[in-house]
Design a protein around this motif. Sequence first.
Motif, PDB file in Angstrom:
ATOM      1  N   ASP A  43      66.731   9.114  54.725  1.00 52.71           N
ATOM      2  CA  ASP A  43      67.626   9.429  55.830  1.00 52.71           C
ATOM      3  C   ASP A  43      68.151  10.862  55.700  1.00 52.71           C
ATOM      4  OD1 ASP A  43      70.334   9.515  57.334  1.00 52.71           O
ATOM      5  OD2 ASP A  43      69.459   7.611  57.989  1.00 52.71           O
ATOM      6  N   PRO A  91      58.139   6.623  58.847  1.00 50.11           N
ATOM      7  CA  PRO A  91      58.686   5.842  59.966  1.00 50.11           C
ATOM      8  C   PRO A  91      58.770   4.361  59.610  1.00 50.11           C
ATOM      9  CG  PRO A  91      56.422   6.510  60.417  1.00 50.11           C
ATOM     10  CD  PRO A  91      56.845   7.247  59.187  1.00 50.11           C
ATOM     11  N   GLU A  92      59.895   3.740  59.961  1.00 55.89           N
ATOM     12  CA  GLU A  92      60.110   2.335  59.641  1.00 55.89           C
ATOM     13  C   GLU A  92      59.647   1.403  60.751  1.00 55.89           C
ATOM     14  OE1 GLU A  92      64.131   1.640  58.560  1.00 55.89           O
ATOM     15  OE2 GLU A  92      64.126   3.082  56.914  1.00 55.89           O
ATOM     16  N   GLU A 117      53.817  10.020  54.591  1.00 56.74           N
ATOM     17  CA  GLU A 117      53.856   8.581  54.346  1.00 56.74           C
ATOM     18  C   GLU A 117      52.994   8.248  53.138  1.00 56.74           C
ATOM     19  OE1 GLU A 117      55.171   5.783  53.998  1.00 56.74           O
ATOM     20  OE2 GLU A 117      55.496   5.361  56.124  1.00 56.74           O
ATOM     21  N   VAL A 263      63.751  11.314  63.915  1.00 58.48           N
ATOM     22  CA  VAL A 263      64.333  10.112  63.305  1.00 58.48           C
ATOM     23  C   VAL A 263      64.351   8.964  64.317  1.00 58.48           C
ATOM     24  CG1 VAL A 263      65.738  11.368  61.639  1.00 58.48           C
ATOM     25  CG2 VAL A 263      66.668  10.912  63.912  1.00 58.48           C
ATOM     26  N   THR A 266      63.283   5.578  62.539  1.00 57.11           N
ATOM     27  CA  THR A 266      63.806   5.306  61.205  1.00 57.11           C
ATOM     28  C   THR A 266      65.132   4.569  61.336  1.00 57.11           C
ATOM     29  OG1 THR A 266      64.911   7.474  61.139  1.00 57.11           O
ATOM     30  CG2 THR A 266      62.687   7.354  60.241  1.00 57.11           C
TER      31      THR A 266
END
Length: 369
Positions: A43, A91-92, A117, A263, A266
Amino acid sequence: MSLRSWLRDGDGVNWPAVLLLTLALVVCGTTLVAASTSSSAFDPYNPAWDGTDDFRDVIETDEDVEGELVRETERYEEVPANETTAIIIAPEETYETEDAARVRQFVEDGGTVVVLENVEPNANDLLDDVGADARTDGRLVLDQRNYEHGPAMPIATAVANHSRTAGIEQLSLNYATAVEPNNATVLVATSDYAHLGETADAELDDEAVLDSYPVATTEAVGDGEVVVVGDPSIAINVMYGEPDNAAFLQRQYAEDEQVLFDVSHTADLPPLAGALLTLRNWPALQALVGLLAIATVIGTTRRPPGATLERIRLRLSRAQGEGGRSGERGRLSDTERAAALRESHPDWDEERIQRVITALNRSRSKRSD
């Protein structure tokens, strides 16, 4: 009552008031920190070892580029693509059809996207949607010879002669994966003594293949470019300063005028950071907040509220009583009132004192009527 008088009683320091004020400051400080920081890995508002706060700060303070955090992919449609680099770290969530289409159009129009990643599949899905050929392997790169603090932290020293690696001699990796270049150009690779493993303690057995594995690639897509790095950890605070991670990351946007720190997929930003970003992106909201602030300042300084006038009147009445006056003939003059106000409010200027006296006289006149 002023803060100074509240913190003191007749005999000296008012310790209960001091302790109460200290507790209030601690609570406010703790709340402010919690509202402005995050504990999520990668973050940009996480100042701990696994956050990217340092990287974000470098981008935002770089005088040569305009840094911006992006929470909505619509922003890709608004910036000049051929002057912009977008950075996407671990990226989540999957970029859905519309979001991926915006990123692809941005690249085809001349933009650069840098994807970092290692083990999660979301980045590969995005690379497929964007039209890039490179893919992350997902297994860990382990090097039994060139490493720092263990084979899972290899030092990649096979650096290509390329504009994106100018001045770079190595990358310091931390639980990285290999990048399958397919038709992409390899920028950085490990030594010839690396192999792939499912876990950090995977043994070097007969099935392990010792080789030099790519960990960073670049390729053209449309008029733009896609850079893939198999280690998002080079951007976290504990690794950003390791050789030559910071220089490599900064090199990726060195030729552009704007950097988008994406973001959008995320973890949620801290409340205060999110509010500031919202305020920054909505000029109308900025104007409204400004007007409210001005109105608040005017309301608290230009005209004392009724309750304040009552307190002042009470103090002046006490001063009148202590002087032995009573009735209309014993009423304090404006000069005496000014003297009493100066004594009780030493921080007030003469203009404010005169405004208060005028307000008191007007109030008395209304009562007499």
